[in-house]
Design a protein around this motif. Sequence first.
Motif, PDB file in Angstrom:
ATOM      1  N   VAL A 268       0.839  -1.204   0.000  1.00 47.80           N
ATOM      2  CA  VAL A 268       0.000   0.000   0.000  1.00 47.80           C
ATOM      3  C   VAL A 268       0.868   1.247   0.000  1.00 47.80           C
ATOM      4  N   ASP A 269       0.394   2.248  -0.720  1.00 49.46           N
ATOM      5  CA  ASP A 269       1.181   3.470  -0.882  1.00 49.46           C
ATOM      6  C   ASP A 269       0.270   4.573  -1.423  1.00 49.46           C
ATOM      7  N   LEU A 270       0.710   5.804  -1.274  1.00 44.81           N
ATOM      8  CA  LEU A 270       0.022   6.921  -1.930  1.00 44.81           C
ATOM      9  C   LEU A 270       0.168   6.800  -3.436  1.00 44.81           C
TER      10      LEU A 270
ATOM     11  N   PRO B 236      17.469   2.191   9.981  1.00 36.98           N
ATOM     12  CA  PRO B 236      18.520   2.321   8.966  1.00 36.98           C
ATOM     13  C   PRO B 236      19.364   3.580   9.200  1.00 36.98           C
ATOM     14  N   GLY B 237      20.619   3.502   8.706  1.00 35.76           N
ATOM     15  CA  GLY B 237      21.446   4.712   8.622  1.00 35.76           C
ATOM     16  C   GLY B 237      21.158   5.348   7.267  1.00 35.76           C
ATOM     17  N   THR B 238      22.190   5.537   6.482  1.00 34.69           N
ATOM     18  CA  THR B 238      21.969   6.108   5.143  1.00 34.69           C
ATOM     19  C   THR B 238      21.732   4.977   4.145  1.00 34.69           C
ATOM     20  N   VAL B 239      20.608   5.052   3.452  1.00 35.00           N
ATOM     21  CA  VAL B 239      20.252   4.032   2.466  1.00 35.00           C
ATOM     22  C   VAL B 239      20.141   4.712   1.109  1.00 35.00           C
ATOM     23  N   ARG B 240      20.744   4.073   0.099  1.00 26.65           N
ATOM     24  CA  ARG B 240      20.726   4.675  -1.241  1.00 26.65           C
ATOM     25  C   ARG B 240      19.314   4.573  -1.819  1.00 26.65           C
ATOM     26  N   THR B 241      18.526   5.636  -1.690  1.00 26.66           N
ATOM     27  CA  THR B 241      17.150   5.644  -2.223  1.00 26.66           C
ATOM     28  C   THR B 241      16.870   7.001  -2.869  1.00 26.66           C
ATOM     29  N   ARG B 242      15.716   7.058  -3.531  1.00 23.54           N
ATOM     30  CA  ARG B 242      15.374   8.304  -4.223  1.00 23.54           C
ATOM     31  C   ARG B 242      15.088   9.436  -3.246  1.00 23.54           C
ATOM     32  N   ALA B 243      14.892   9.108  -1.958  1.00 22.21           N
ATOM     33  CA  ALA B 243      14.676  10.166  -0.967  1.00 22.21           C
ATOM     34  C   ALA B 243      15.906  11.086  -0.878  1.00 22.21           C
ATOM     35  N   TRP B 244      17.048  10.599  -1.378  1.00 17.90           N
ATOM     36  CA  TRP B 244      18.281  11.399  -1.343  1.00 17.90           C
ATOM     37  C   TRP B 244      18.498  12.222  -2.603  1.00 17.90           C
ATOM     38  N   ASN B 245      17.634  12.082  -3.616  1.00 16.63           N
ATOM     39  CA  ASN B 245      17.914  12.681  -4.928  1.00 16.63           C
ATOM     40  C   ASN B 245      18.217  14.175  -4.873  1.00 16.63           C
TER      41      ASN B 245
ATOM     42  N   ASN C 229       5.470  -1.218   8.820  1.00 17.19           N
ATOM     43  CA  ASN C 229       5.209   0.224   8.686  1.00 17.19           C
ATOM     44  C   ASN C 229       6.441   0.900   8.095  1.00 17.19           C
ATOM     45  N   THR C 230       6.394   1.131   6.787  1.00 20.92           N
ATOM     46  CA  THR C 230       7.567   1.722   6.115  1.00 20.92           C
ATOM     47  C   THR C 230       7.361   3.197   5.797  1.00 20.92           C
ATOM     48  N   VAL C 231       6.102   3.657   5.832  1.00 24.52           N
ATOM     49  CA  VAL C 231       5.858   5.067   5.469  1.00 24.52           C
ATOM     50  C   VAL C 231       6.671   5.986   6.368  1.00 24.52           C
TER      51      VAL C 231
ATOM     52  N   GLY D 164       9.580  12.237  15.583  1.00 29.60           N
ATOM     53  CA  GLY D 164       8.554  11.255  15.217  1.00 29.60           C
ATOM     54  C   GLY D 164       9.100   9.837  15.259  1.00 29.60           C
ATOM     55  N   LYS D 165      10.306   9.646  14.748  1.00 27.88           N
ATOM     56  CA  LYS D 165      10.887   8.297  14.718  1.00 27.88           C
ATOM     57  C   LYS D 165      11.329   7.858  16.118  1.00 27.88           C
ATOM     58  N   ALA D 166      11.803   8.792  16.943  1.00 27.09           N
ATOM     59  CA  ALA D 166      12.154   8.430  18.328  1.00 27.09           C
ATOM     60  C   ALA D 166      10.893   7.966  19.052  1.00 27.09           C
TER      61      ALA D 166
ATOM     62  N   GLY E 105      11.902  17.366  13.351  1.00 24.66           N
ATOM     63  CA  GLY E 105      10.541  16.818  13.453  1.00 24.66           C
ATOM     64  C   GLY E 105      10.515  15.337  13.093  1.00 24.66           C
ATOM     65  N   TYR E 106      11.175  15.002  11.993  1.00 20.96           N
ATOM     66  CA  TYR E 106      11.312  13.598  11.558  1.00 20.96           C
ATOM     67  C   TYR E 106      11.928  12.768  12.679  1.00 20.96           C
ATOM     68  N   SER E 107      13.005  13.288  13.277  1.00 21.26           N
ATOM     69  CA  SER E 107      13.721  12.551  14.319  1.00 21.26           C
ATOM     70  C   SER E 107      12.838  12.349  15.537  1.00 21.26           C
TER      71      SER E 107
ATOM     72  N   ASP F  52      -3.635   6.386   2.015  1.00 24.51           N
ATOM     73  CA  ASP F  52      -2.925   7.442   2.733  1.00 24.51           C
ATOM     74  C   ASP F  52      -2.816   6.958   4.176  1.00 24.51           C
ATOM     75  N   ALA F  53      -1.620   6.553   4.559  1.00 26.68           N
ATOM     76  CA  ALA F  53      -1.426   5.934   5.876  1.00 26.68           C
ATOM     77  C   ALA F  53      -1.602   6.917   7.025  1.00 26.68           C
ATOM     78  N   THR F  54      -1.751   8.213   6.717  1.00 29.26           N
ATOM     79  CA  THR F  54      -1.995   9.186   7.784  1.00 29.26           C
ATOM     80  C   THR F  54      -3.490   9.486   7.933  1.00 29.26           C
TER      81      THR F  54
HETATM   82  N1  LIG Z   1      16.634   6.401   2.660  1.00 27.24           N
HETATM   83  C1  LIG Z   1      17.259   6.488   3.822  1.00 27.24           C
HETATM   84  O1  LIG Z   1      18.457   6.834   3.903  1.00 27.24           O
HETATM   85  C2  LIG Z   1      16.527   6.153   5.102  1.00 27.24           C
HETATM   86  C3  LIG Z   1      17.257   6.120   6.288  1.00 27.24           C
HETATM   87  C4  LIG Z   1      16.609   5.823   7.480  1.00 27.24           C
HETATM   88  C5  LIG Z   1      15.253   5.545   7.481  1.00 27.24           C
HETATM   89  N2  LIG Z   1      14.551   5.590   6.312  1.00 27.24           N
HETATM   90  C6  LIG Z   1      13.120   5.307   6.392  1.00 27.24           C
HETATM   91  O2  LIG Z   1      12.772   4.273   5.501  1.00 27.24           O
HETATM   92  C7  LIG Z   1      11.427   4.460   5.053  1.00 27.24           C
HETATM   93  C8  LIG Z   1      11.369   4.409   3.533  1.00 27.24           C
HETATM   94  O3  LIG Z   1      12.207   5.402   3.008  1.00 27.24           O
HETATM   95  P1  LIG Z   1      12.711   5.446   1.486  1.00 27.24           P
HETATM   96  O4  LIG Z   1      14.051   6.034   1.496  1.00 27.24           O
HETATM   97  O5  LIG Z   1      12.468   4.135   0.819  1.00 27.24           O
HETATM   98  O6  LIG Z   1      11.744   6.560   0.914  1.00 27.24           O
HETATM   99  P2  LIG Z   1      10.832   6.576  -0.386  1.00 27.24           P
HETATM  100  O7  LIG Z   1      10.437   8.005  -0.541  1.00 27.24           O
HETATM  101  O8  LIG Z   1      11.473   5.859  -1.531  1.00 27.24           O
HETATM  102  O9  LIG Z   1       9.560   5.715   0.090  1.00 27.24           O
HETATM  103  C9  LIG Z   1       8.556   6.210   0.910  1.00 27.24           C
HETATM  104  C10 LIG Z   1       7.230   5.728   0.329  1.00 27.24           C
HETATM  105  O10 LIG Z   1       6.187   6.096   1.246  1.00 27.24           O
HETATM  106  C11 LIG Z   1       5.101   6.578   0.479  1.00 27.24           C
HETATM  107  N3  LIG Z   1       4.303   7.449   1.338  1.00 27.24           N
HETATM  108  C12 LIG Z   1       4.671   8.660   1.867  1.00 27.24           C
HETATM  109  N4  LIG Z   1       3.678   9.139   2.618  1.00 27.24           N
HETATM  110  C13 LIG Z   1       2.670   8.225   2.560  1.00 27.24           C
HETATM  111  C14 LIG Z   1       1.382   8.159   3.129  1.00 27.24           C
HETATM  112  N5  LIG Z   1       0.904   9.146   3.903  1.00 27.24           N
HETATM  113  N6  LIG Z   1       0.614   7.066   2.890  1.00 27.24           N
HETATM  114  C15 LIG Z   1       1.077   6.067   2.089  1.00 27.24           C
HETATM  115  N7  LIG Z   1       2.290   6.086   1.509  1.00 27.24           N
HETATM  116  C16 LIG Z   1       3.076   7.146   1.746  1.00 27.24           C
HETATM  117  C17 LIG Z   1       5.725   7.321  -0.694  1.00 27.24           C
HETATM  118  O11 LIG Z   1       4.801   7.439  -1.764  1.00 27.24           O
HETATM  119  C18 LIG Z   1       6.903   6.390  -1.008  1.00 27.24           C
HETATM  120  O12 LIG Z   1       6.552   5.412  -1.963  1.00 27.24           O
HETATM  121  C19 LIG Z   1      10.958   5.786   5.655  1.00 27.24           C
HETATM  122  O13 LIG Z   1      10.231   5.539   6.839  1.00 27.24           O
HETATM  123  C20 LIG Z   1      12.258   6.490   5.982  1.00 27.24           C
HETATM  124  O14 LIG Z   1      12.128   7.402   7.039  1.00 27.24           O
HETATM  125  C21 LIG Z   1      15.149   5.885   5.122  1.00 27.24           C
END
Ligand SMILES: NC(=O)c1ccc[n+]([C@@H]2O[C@H](COP(=O)([O-])OP(=O)(O)OC[C@H]3O[C@@H](n4cnc5c(N)ncnc54)[C@H](O)[C@@H]3O)[C@@H](O)[C@H]2O)c1
Length: 259
Positions: A32-34, A178-187, A84-86, A151-153, A147-149, A59-61
């Motif tokens: 599930v995802d937005l 996770p620490g730093t993960v290579r994902t599009r969130a870093w773009n 819970n990955t959102v 929420g996660k704490a 704020g992110y920190s 929308d998980a919120t």
């Molecule tokens: N990338 C990193 O370095 C890193 C490090 C530590 C923790 N994290 C955590 O890992 C998780 C995934 O991160 P990612 O890097 O894969 O990011 P990402 O942006 O690739 O994935 C996040 C996904 O959540 C979806 N999303 C956002 N808000 C939503 C909502 N309200 N309802 C449903 N879906 C929603 C987005 O559409 C997206 O597909 C997050 O919780 C993030 O905080 C990431």
Amino acid sequence: MTNWAFVTGGAGDIGSAICQTLARDGFGIVCVDLNEERAEAVCSGIRMEGGQAVSFRVDATDPASVSAAATEAMKLGNITALVNTVGRAKGTSIFTMDYAIWREDIAANLDSAFLCIQAFRDQLIAQQGSIVSIATVNGLGVFGFPGYSAGKAALIHLTKSLAVELGPHGVRVNAVAPGTVRTRAWNARLEANPGVFDELQALCPLPRISSPANVADAVAFLVSEKASMITGQTIAVDGGLSAGIPAAGRAVTQLSHRS
Ligand SMILES: NC(=O)c1ccc[n+]([C@@H]2O[C@H](COP(=O)([O-])OP(=O)(O)OC[C@H]3O[C@@H](n4cnc5c(N)ncnc54)[C@H](O)[C@@H]3O)[C@@H](O)[C@H]2O)c1
């Protein structure tokens, strides 16, 4: 009988790796995802490999959206794992964050997990299932994004609280940080500073950037029988960053890393 995993944020880079890994471990996947289109692409990839996967736009919120998806998901079969990955990081500083940004950070990183846990609580008790929430090292120490920190704490503390409350009901509750993960969130940050990963990996005892699969492997372990006595824990997948920073140790001891 298939065990199903409900994975929020399943279309994201880490979420899709979690979906793929759990599918290979035999779970049916509710992704599930937005982003409905990307969630469906993840599911069609899993189905092409012979797995079972269904996507929903959620929308998980939003309590109504989560509740509707949970009702549909439970029609598929037994939900035995909730992941819970959102999450996302918006507010960068107290000097620039307003209340709306604060609320967005808390909703995405904390409320979303609470709503999904409430929606699946009784099903997970009935199935003796487990919950894994994706936290971050920012929930363990200070690495920016207040704020992110926060929420996660809180998510890490919720994990402990619910492990204690749900343990007697047979449900395990854990988190992965996770620490730093290579994902599009870093773009955007990579575009602003192409050296950002080099700078960050230099801080880690294992000087590498994690892959989404590294995080997914920890989730797969935590939802498996191999972790049947583990609950209330947060496993850092961070190359040792939360243990310490090598340069800090060298500065304190005034020894080079080889002596
Ligand atoms: N990338 C990193 O370095 C890193 C490090 C530590 C923790 N994290 C955590 O890992 C998780 C995934 O991160 P990612 O890097 O894969 O990011 P990402 O942006 O690739 O994935 C996040 C996904 O959540 C979806 N999303 C956002 N808000 C939503 C909502 N309200 N309802 C449903 N879906 C929603 C987005 O559409 C997206 O597909 C997050 O919780 C993030 O905080 C990431």
